[in-house]
Design a protein around this motif. Structure first.
Motif, mmCIF file in Angstrom:
data_model
loop_
_atom_site.group_PDB
_atom_site.id
_atom_site.type_symbol
_atom_site.label_atom_id
_atom_site.label_comp_id
_atom_site.label_asym_id
_atom_site.label_seq_id
_atom_site.Cartn_x
_atom_site.Cartn_y
_atom_site.Cartn_z
ATOM 1 N N TYR A 1 0.845 -1.206 0.000
ATOM 2 C CA TYR A 1 0.000 0.000 0.000
ATOM 3 C C TYR A 1 0.874 1.247 0.000
ATOM 4 C CZ TYR A 1 -3.736 -3.250 1.172
ATOM 5 O OH TYR A 1 -4.637 -4.276 1.152
ATOM 6 N N ARG A 2 1.405 1.558 -1.185
ATOM 7 C CA ARG A 2 2.332 2.688 -1.271
ATOM 8 C C ARG A 2 1.728 3.809 -2.097
ATOM 9 N NH1 ARG A 2 6.246 -1.421 -1.483
ATOM 10 N NH2 ARG A 2 6.027 -1.716 -3.711
ATOM 11 N N PRO A 3 2.205 5.036 -1.918
ATOM 12 C CA PRO A 3 1.711 6.125 -2.753
ATOM 13 C C PRO A 3 1.865 5.755 -4.225
ATOM 14 C CG PRO A 3 3.109 6.983 -1.022
ATOM 15 C CD PRO A 3 3.195 5.497 -0.936
ATOM 16 N N GLY A 4 0.834 6.038 -4.990
ATOM 17 C CA GLY A 4 0.880 5.728 -6.416
ATOM 18 C C GLY A 4 0.184 4.421 -6.742
ATOM 19 N N VAL A 5 -0.066 3.607 -5.724
ATOM 20 C CA VAL A 5 -0.713 2.317 -5.966
ATOM 21 C C VAL A 5 -2.232 2.515 -5.958
ATOM 22 C CG1 VAL A 5 -1.184 0.088 -4.874
ATOM 23 C CG2 VAL A 5 1.156 0.914 -5.046
#
Ligand code: PGA
Length: 671
Positions: A179-183
C-alpha cells in the motif's frame, strides 16, 4: 581453499544477520506484529505487551551479531551466540514449515518474503556455515583494527537504533508493503485475481522545459532537478496480487454489515481514510488534527471514513471521547496494519489511488486545510523514492567506516595541541642500585644511545647522592638532565648523613625526587616534612618531582582518590608561582616494582583527577601546564599506551631505567 570457504561463510553468515537485523529495524512495528503472532500462537500471549521492546531488541541483537561475525571480532563469543540462535530458530522454522501456523516467518520483515520451507533450508545452510566457522575459527578474517572497529560498531548501531526510532515514531523509513503512494487501492482491492497476469504499472508524469516525460515510481527525478509533477497514469491490469507476492483482500463493511468496498473505492474524488487497526490502543493525542481534517473534508465535499476493526464498544468509546462524527467502516485488522504502521494514521486517495499516507504528526494540517487539495502538493501523489532511501541507509552505514581515520587525526591534533604547553618527560629513578662506576657507565651508555637521535621529551636520571656529581659530568653536552632521589628538609647543620638541597644543586643537578613511596614508607616522610623539603628544593632552584600514590588496600577499598588528594595537600601549601615549577608523579604503590601496571584507563582516571584537583586549587591554566608522570612497572611495552592518554605526560621509571636497552624504548615511546 579452506580459508576461502571460511571467509565466504563469514560473509554469508555475517551478511545475513546484518540484513535481517536491518530490515527488522526499518519496520519495527511490522516486526512487533509478527512477534505478537508468534507469541500468541505458542500460548505466550502475555509477551505480546512486550512485542515492541522485543522487536527493537531482536533487530539490534541480530545486527550486532552480524557486525561482529562479518568483521571477525570477538569470534568465539559471537559465533557461539550465532550458533545458539540458529539452534533455536532452525527447529522452529521446521515446525512452521510443517504446520504453517504463520504465513511467512518474517526473518527479513516484509522486504524479502520467503516461504516457510525456503526459510527452513536457508537456516540449515546458515547452521552449517556457522558450525564450519566455529571449527575453523582461526581463519576467520578480522578486517579492522580494534579501535577502528569499536568506533564503527557504535556508529552503525546508532544508525540502526535511529531507524528503529523513526519506524516506531513515524512510518517505516522504507515501506516494504504493497500500500504505497501511487498504488491503486481500487485495483488492489477490487481487481479480479488472475493467474500469471502482470500487476498494474504506475507512471508519474513530470514536465521540464516544456517536455513531458513519464517515470516509473522507482525512478522519479529529484524535485530540485527542475522536473515538475504534472499527473499520474496507471496502466491497470486485472488481479489483486501486489508487489509482495501476496493476495490482498481489503474488504470494507459498514455498520449494517454491508460490503461497501466498491462504493468507497469507486469515488473519483478525494477520500480521506483515518486508519486504526485497533481504536482501543490508538493514540488519542492530536485529536484536533483529526477534527480539523474532517471539517475541511466536509467543507470541500470530500469523503472521510474511519477504517477500523469491528469492535462496537471501542468505536462508541472513541466516538464519545473524541466527538467523532465521521462514518466508521470495518476491515480485517491485519489488512489495516499492512496499510499503515501507525495507529491511527491517515491515507488520502484520489480516484482510488493512494496519494500519500502519514501518521498524524507528519501532516501539516494548517497547510493542508488552507487551500483546495487540487491546488497543492497534498492533493498530488507524494511518491517516496525507495531506491534513494536504500542508498541513504547504505551511505549512513558505510560512511562511519571512512570517518574513523580523519576523526582520529583531528582528535590527535587537538590532544597534542592541549598537551603542547606542558613538558613531556621520561625520568629514571635508579634507587639504591648503582655504584659510582656503574652509574657513570650507565649515564655514558645512555648519552651515547641518545646522541644524534631526535628526542621528543625531556630525559632525566635521578641517581644516588654518591654519583650525582659524576653523572652530571658524564652527561655534559647531552640532552640528559640529572637529579637526586631525595634531599634534606633542613638547609644545613648537624644532620649527620643528610644531604641538603643546595649541595645537590651545587653539583649541577637540576631535579630532585620528593615524597617517593619508599621514603614515605621506610623513613616516615609525611606532609609536614615534605613541605619543608619542597621549600628547600625550590629555594635552591631544583625542580621537585613530587610523588603521590595509593597502596593496594586503598585502591581496593576505593579511598585512593582521598589519599592522593591528601598527599597533594603538601604541594598546595606552595604559591601558584612555585607550584608551577613542580612535576607531579602518580605512582600507585601496588604497581611499583611488582610488574603490575595500572591500566592506561586506571592511570588516566587518576591523572585527570589530579589535574582537576590542581585546577580547583589554583586555576585551569596552571593545571594544564603541570606535567604529571606515571610510575610503576612502566616499560617499553606499555609506555606507548600509557603516554597516549591525554593526561599522562611521561613516566618515572625504576627497574627499566637501570639498562640503556630497557630505558630507551620508553623515551622513544614519545614519537
Ligand atoms: P618501577 O619503579 O618502574 O620499578 O616500578 C618506579 C618508581 O618507584 O619510581
Amino acid at each position: 581453499m579452506k580459508k576461502l570457504v571460511t571467509v565466504l561463510c563469514q560473509l554469508l553468515v555475517g551478511g545475513t544477520f546484518l540484513l535481517s537485523g536491518l530490515v527488522k529495524a526499518i519496520d519495527p512495528v511490522g516486526t512487533a506484529l509478527k512477534l505478537t503472532e508468534y507469541v500468541q500462537h505458542f500460548g505466550l500471549g502475555f509477551l505480546a505487551e512486550l512485542s515492541t521492546a522485543l522487536a527493537w531488541g531482536l533487530a539490534l541483537f541480530e545486527f550486532a551479531l552480524g557486525l561482529f561475525i562479518f568483521f571477525g571480532q570477538h569470534r568465539r563469543l559471537f559465533l557461539t551466540l550465532g550458533l545458539l540462535l540458529m539452534l533455536v530458530f532452525t527447529p522452529l522454522t521446521l515446525y512452521l514449515a510443517l504446520y504453517n501456523p504463520v504465513d511467512d516467518c518474517g526473518c527479513f520483515g516484509d522486504a524479502i518474503v520467503l516461504t516457510n520451507w525456503q526459510t527452513f533450508w536457508k537456516n540449515i545452510v546458515l547452521l552449517i556455515a556457522i558450525v564450519w566457522l566455529i571449527f575453523d575459527r582461526k581463519n576467520v578474517a578480522g578486517w579492522l583494527a580494534k579501535d577502528w572497529y569499536a568506533f564503527y560498531f557504535y556508529a552503525a548501531m546508532f544508525v540502526v537504533a535511529a531507524l528503529c526510532f523513526v519506524g516506531s515514531q513515524h512510518l517505516p523509513f522504507i515501506d516494504f508493503r504493497p500500500y504505497r503512494p501511487g498504488v491503486s487501492l481500487r485495483q488492489l482491492a477490487l481487481g479480479e485475481p488472475a493467474q500469471g497476469e502482470q500487476s498494474a504499472q504506475y507512471f508519474v508524469i513530470y514536465e521540464k522545459d516544456g517536455i513531458r516525460q513519464e517515470f516509473l515510481l522507482d525512478s522519479i527525478p529529484d524535485e530540485d532537478s527542475g522536473w515538475e509533477f504534472v499527473d499520474t497514469r496507471i496502466v491497470e491490469a486485472p488481479g489483486n496480487r501486489s508487489s509482495d507476492g501476496k493476495t490482498h483482500s481489503l474488504v470494507l463493511f459498514d455498520a449494517a454489515d454491508q460490503n461497501v468496498t466498491t462504493e468507497v473505492l469507486s469515488d473519483t474524488g478525494y477520500v480521506f481514510l483515518l486508519l486504526s487497526p485497533d481504536l482501543r490502543t490508538a493514540d488519542e493525542h492530536d485529536m484536533d488534527c483529526i477534527d480539523n481534517l474532517y471539517e475541511y473534508a466536509m467543507q470541500e465535499g470530500h469523503a472521510f471514513y474511519c477504517v477500523t476493526l469491528n469492535d462496537p464498544q471501542a468505536v462508541s468509546r472513541w466516538s464519545y471521547r473524541t466527538g467523532a462524527e465521521y462514518r466508521f467502516l470495518y476491515a480485517d485488522q491485519q489488512e489495516i496494519e499492512t496499510m499503515i504502521r501507525s495507529n491511527p494514521g491517515f491515507m488520502l486517495l484520489h480516484d482510488g489511488v493512494i496519494l500519500w499516507k502519514s501518521n498524524l504528526s507528519g501532516i501539516d494540517v494548517p497547510a493542508l486545510t488552507s487551500a483546495k487539495l487540487s491546488e497543492q502538493s497534498y492533493g498530488q501523489i507524494r511518491p517516496i523514492n525507495r531506491k534513494k532511501r536504500v542508498f541513504w541507509i547504505f551511505a549512513w552505514l558505510i560512511s562511519p567506516l571512512f570517518l574513523y581515520l580523519p576523526l582520529q587525526f583531528i582528535y590527535k591534533l587537538i590532544k597534542n595541541k592541549n598537551k603542547k604547553m606542558r613538558k613531556k618527560i621520561v625520568a629514571g629513578n635508579w634507587k639504591m642500585n648503582t655504584t659510582l662506576q656503574e652509574g657513570v657507565a650507565l649515564a655514558e651508555g645512555l648519552k651515547a644511545a641518545l646522541a644524534g637521535k631526535k628526542v621528543n621529551c625531556d630525559v632525566v636520571v635521578c641517581t644516588p647522592f654518591i654519583s650525582v656529581a659524576s653523572v652530571v659530568k658524564a652527561v655534559e653536552g647531552s640532552v640528559i638532565g640529572v637529579g637526586a632521589e631525595d634531599c634534606s628538609e633542613h638547609d644545613k647543620g648537624a644532620y649527620t648523613g643528610e644531604v641538603a638541597a643546595n649541595m645537590v644543586a651545587s653539583t649541577g643537578a637540576k631535579y630532585v625526587i620528593l615524597g617517593h613511596s619508599e621514603r614515605r614508607q621506610y623513613h616516615g616522610e609525611n606532609n609536614a616534612i615534605l613541605v619543608n623539603k619542597l621549600n628547600q628544593a625550590l629555594a635552591n632552584g631544583l625542580t621537585p618531582i613530587f610523588c603521590v600514590g595509593e597502596v593496594k588496600e586503598e585502591r581496593e577499598n576505593g579511598t585512593f582518590k582521598q589519599v592522593i588528594e591528601g598527599q597533594m595537600e603538601a604541594l598546595y601549601t606552595l604559591s601558584a608561582e612555585d607550584f608551577a615549577k613542580v612535576i607531579v608523579a602518580y605512582e600507585p604503590v601496588w604497581a611499583i616494582g611488582t610488574g603490575l601496571t595500572a591500566t592506561s584507563d586506571q592511570a588516566q582516571e587518576v591523572h585527570a583527577f589530579i589535574r582537576a584537583s590542581i585546577a580547583k586549587k589554583y586555576n585551569a591554566e596552571i593545571a594544564d601546564n603541570t606535567s604529571i608522570l606515571y610510575g610503576g612497572s612502566c616499560k617499553g611495552s606499555n609506555a606507548p599506551e600509557l603516554f597516549a592518554q591525554p593526561d599522562i605526560d611521561g613516566g618515572l621509571i625504576g627497574g627499566a631505567a637501570l639498562k640503556v636497552d630497557t630505558f630507551m624504548p620508553i623515551i622513544e615511546a614519545w614519537k
